[in-house]
Design a protein around this motif. Structure first.
Motif, mmCIF file in Angstrom:
data_model
loop_
_atom_site.group_PDB
_atom_site.id
_atom_site.type_symbol
_atom_site.label_atom_id
_atom_site.label_comp_id
_atom_site.label_asym_id
_atom_site.label_seq_id
_atom_site.Cartn_x
_atom_site.Cartn_y
_atom_site.Cartn_z
ATOM 1 N N TYR A 24 50.974 -107.900 9.852
ATOM 2 C CA TYR A 24 50.770 -106.509 9.443
ATOM 3 C C TYR A 24 51.403 -105.595 10.497
ATOM 4 N N PRO A 25 52.285 -104.683 10.091
ATOM 5 C CA PRO A 25 53.059 -103.896 11.064
ATOM 6 C C PRO A 25 52.217 -102.839 11.767
ATOM 7 N N LYS A 26 52.558 -102.580 13.007
ATOM 8 C CA LYS A 26 51.905 -101.491 13.744
ATOM 9 C C LYS A 26 52.389 -100.143 13.242
ATOM 10 N N ASP A 27 53.656 -100.082 12.857
ATOM 11 C CA ASP A 27 54.242 -98.836 12.341
ATOM 12 C C ASP A 27 54.844 -99.136 10.967
ATOM 13 N N ALA A 28 54.060 -98.908 9.914
ATOM 14 C CA ALA A 28 54.483 -99.266 8.569
ATOM 15 C C ALA A 28 55.665 -98.439 8.079
ATOM 16 N N ASN A 29 55.916 -97.312 8.712
ATOM 17 C CA ASN A 29 57.019 -96.448 8.286
ATOM 18 C C ASN A 29 58.315 -96.716 9.041
ATOM 19 N N ASN A 30 58.291 -97.727 9.880
ATOM 20 C CA ASN A 30 59.477 -97.984 10.700
ATOM 21 C C ASN A 30 59.665 -99.492 10.892
ATOM 22 N N MET A 31 59.802 -100.190 9.764
ATOM 23 C CA MET A 31 60.002 -101.641 9.797
ATOM 24 C C MET A 31 61.488 -101.923 9.585
ATOM 25 N N ASN A 32 62.163 -102.315 10.623
ATOM 26 C CA ASN A 32 63.567 -102.656 10.462
ATOM 27 C C ASN A 32 63.956 -103.778 11.413
ATOM 28 N N TYR A 33 64.894 -103.550 12.302
ATOM 29 C CA TYR A 33 65.450 -104.651 13.091
ATOM 30 C C TYR A 33 64.417 -105.335 13.987
ATOM 31 N N ASP A 34 63.522 -104.572 14.585
ATOM 32 C CA ASP A 34 62.511 -105.184 15.442
ATOM 33 C C ASP A 34 61.615 -106.125 14.645
ATOM 34 N N TYR A 35 61.181 -105.673 13.470
ATOM 35 C CA TYR A 35 60.307 -106.494 12.641
ATOM 36 C C TYR A 35 61.043 -107.741 12.166
ATOM 37 N N LEU A 36 62.293 -107.567 11.774
ATOM 38 C CA LEU A 36 63.114 -108.701 11.345
ATOM 39 C C LEU A 36 63.249 -109.722 12.470
ATOM 40 N N TYR A 37 63.526 -109.252 13.659
ATOM 41 C CA TYR A 37 63.698 -110.130 14.813
ATOM 42 C C TYR A 37 62.417 -110.910 15.110
ATOM 43 N N GLN A 38 61.284 -110.225 15.004
ATOM 44 C CA GLN A 38 60.006 -110.861 15.324
ATOM 45 C C GLN A 38 59.621 -111.939 14.316
ATOM 46 N N ILE A 41 61.613 -113.281 11.366
ATOM 47 C CA ILE A 41 62.523 -114.167 10.640
ATOM 48 C C ILE A 41 62.400 -115.620 11.106
ATOM 49 N N PRO A 42 62.100 -115.905 12.391
ATOM 50 C CA PRO A 42 61.875 -117.313 12.750
ATOM 51 C C PRO A 42 60.721 -117.951 11.983
ATOM 52 N N THR A 43 59.662 -117.174 11.723
ATOM 53 C CA THR A 43 58.534 -117.682 10.951
ATOM 54 C C THR A 43 58.943 -117.936 9.509
ATOM 55 N N VAL A 44 59.713 -117.026 8.932
ATOM 56 C CA VAL A 44 60.205 -117.222 7.565
ATOM 57 C C VAL A 44 61.000 -118.521 7.472
ATOM 58 N N LYS A 45 61.893 -118.730 8.404
ATOM 59 C CA LYS A 45 62.712 -119.948 8.397
ATOM 60 C C LYS A 45 61.839 -121.196 8.487
ATOM 61 N N LYS A 46 60.873 -121.172 9.381
ATOM 62 C CA LYS A 46 60.005 -122.341 9.562
ATOM 63 C C LYS A 46 59.193 -122.618 8.312
ATOM 64 N N ARG A 47 58.676 -121.579 7.671
ATOM 65 C CA ARG A 47 57.858 -121.797 6.475
ATOM 66 C C ARG A 47 58.707 -122.312 5.313
ATOM 67 N N LEU A 48 59.943 -121.879 5.209
ATOM 68 C CA LEU A 48 60.830 -122.424 4.187
ATOM 69 C C LEU A 48 61.107 -123.902 4.461
ATOM 70 N N GLN A 49 61.353 -124.235 5.715
ATOM 71 C CA GLN A 49 61.592 -125.635 6.078
ATOM 72 C C GLN A 49 60.355 -126.489 5.806
ATOM 73 N N GLN A 50 59.206 -126.009 6.235
ATOM 74 C CA GLN A 50 57.977 -126.770 6.035
ATOM 75 C C GLN A 50 57.684 -126.966 4.553
ATOM 76 N N ALA A 51 57.870 -125.927 3.756
ATOM 77 C CA ALA A 51 57.612 -126.045 2.322
ATOM 78 C C ALA A 51 58.515 -127.091 1.693
ATOM 79 N N GLY A 52 59.794 -127.099 2.080
ATOM 80 C CA GLY A 52 60.712 -128.089 1.536
ATOM 81 C C GLY A 52 60.300 -129.503 1.893
ATOM 82 N N VAL A 53 59.965 -129.732 3.159
ATOM 83 C CA VAL A 53 59.527 -131.052 3.613
ATOM 84 C C VAL A 53 58.278 -131.489 2.854
#
Length: 241
Positions: free
Chosen positions: A201-215, A217-229
């Motif tokens: 859940y974002p600290k600043d819901a009106n300003n979700m961009n590169y920082d949020y993506l950086y924080q 996207i590694p989790t997104v990648k891992k969950r996609l990998q885990q789901a496939g496995v």
């Protein structure tokens, strides 16, 4: 919906790499000329079908609700069922020699989809905000909601096709991760999603961009990998001799 069409297809494509010979043979028989990537989105595509089965019966099968600090066993399933109960039901259908071919096809497509759903953290919502759908945000300066961001927008931001995602993520799964992720108990996946849910859940819901993506996207990648496995492991377990 969870992961959007791209994310679900990524999980299906990864899963195919880990299928056992028995599972491959069974799937080729049930769904000839249909990959798991294609099968993975069927349950969402059918949600537009006006039949009461799709509009009422199957609607709750895409998520679970875990309030507060409870686990799935403590929270339990609602009377109409949820993703966990549906997954168990479809597992039984595939293993039942009396099930019709059509019933098994539906069960297989749902299993691939539901396992993907359960790895999207907001499909284990706490029951207060419709899995983040009620959390309005500005993602890269566009109005959105937190659920949509996690379903598809984090993935779409990379501007990759599902096959590109799969080709990039698959080789990065190490042998150690393959062993660590070998868990076919859906309650494990749900508990993981609940833990992740509490951090996104974002600290600043009106300003979700590169920082949020950086924080995140590694989790997104891992969950996609885990789901496939785990799609592969779940099917391998069903079709083991």
């Amino acid at each position: 919906m969870a992961w959007g069409q791209t994310g679900h297809r990524v999980t299906g494509a990864i899963a195919e790499h880990y299928l056992s010979p028995n599972a491959k043979a069974a799937l080729n028989d049930l769904l000839p000329n249909e990959s798991l990537a294609e099968a993975s989105t069927w349950a969402d595509e059918m949600r537009s079908n006006p039949h009461p089965f799709w509009q009422k019966t199957a609607s709750p099968w895409h998520y679970v609700t875990i309030p507060g600090n409870k686990n799935y066993q403590q929270a339990g399933a609602p009377a109409q069922g949820d993703a966990y109960t549906a997954l168990e039901q479809f597992r039984t259908t595939l293993k039942n020699p009396q099930s019709t071919r059509e019933e098994k096809q539906k069960a297989l497509r749902f299993i691939v989809h539901i396992i993907g759903d359960l790895h999207q953290p907001l499909h284990a919502g706490d029951g207060t905000d419709r899995g983040g759908n009620d959390v309005k945000v500005r993602f890269f300066w566009q109005d959105s909601n937190l659920h949509r961001v996690w379903d598809s927008q984090l993935i779409a931001q990379r501007e990759l096709s599902y096959s590109e995602w799969s080709e990039w993520l698959l080789p990065k799964i190490t042998q150690a991760e393959r062993r660590d992720w070998r868990d076919t108990n859906p309650q494990t996946w749900i508990a993981e999603s609940v833990t992740i849910r509490k951090t996104i859940y974002p600290k600043d819901a009106n300003n979700m961009n590169y920082d949020y993506l950086y924080q995140h996207i590694p989790t997104v990648k891992k969950r996609l990998q885990q789901a496939g496995v785990r799609i592969a492991d779940y099917l391998n377990e069903i079709y083991q001799q």
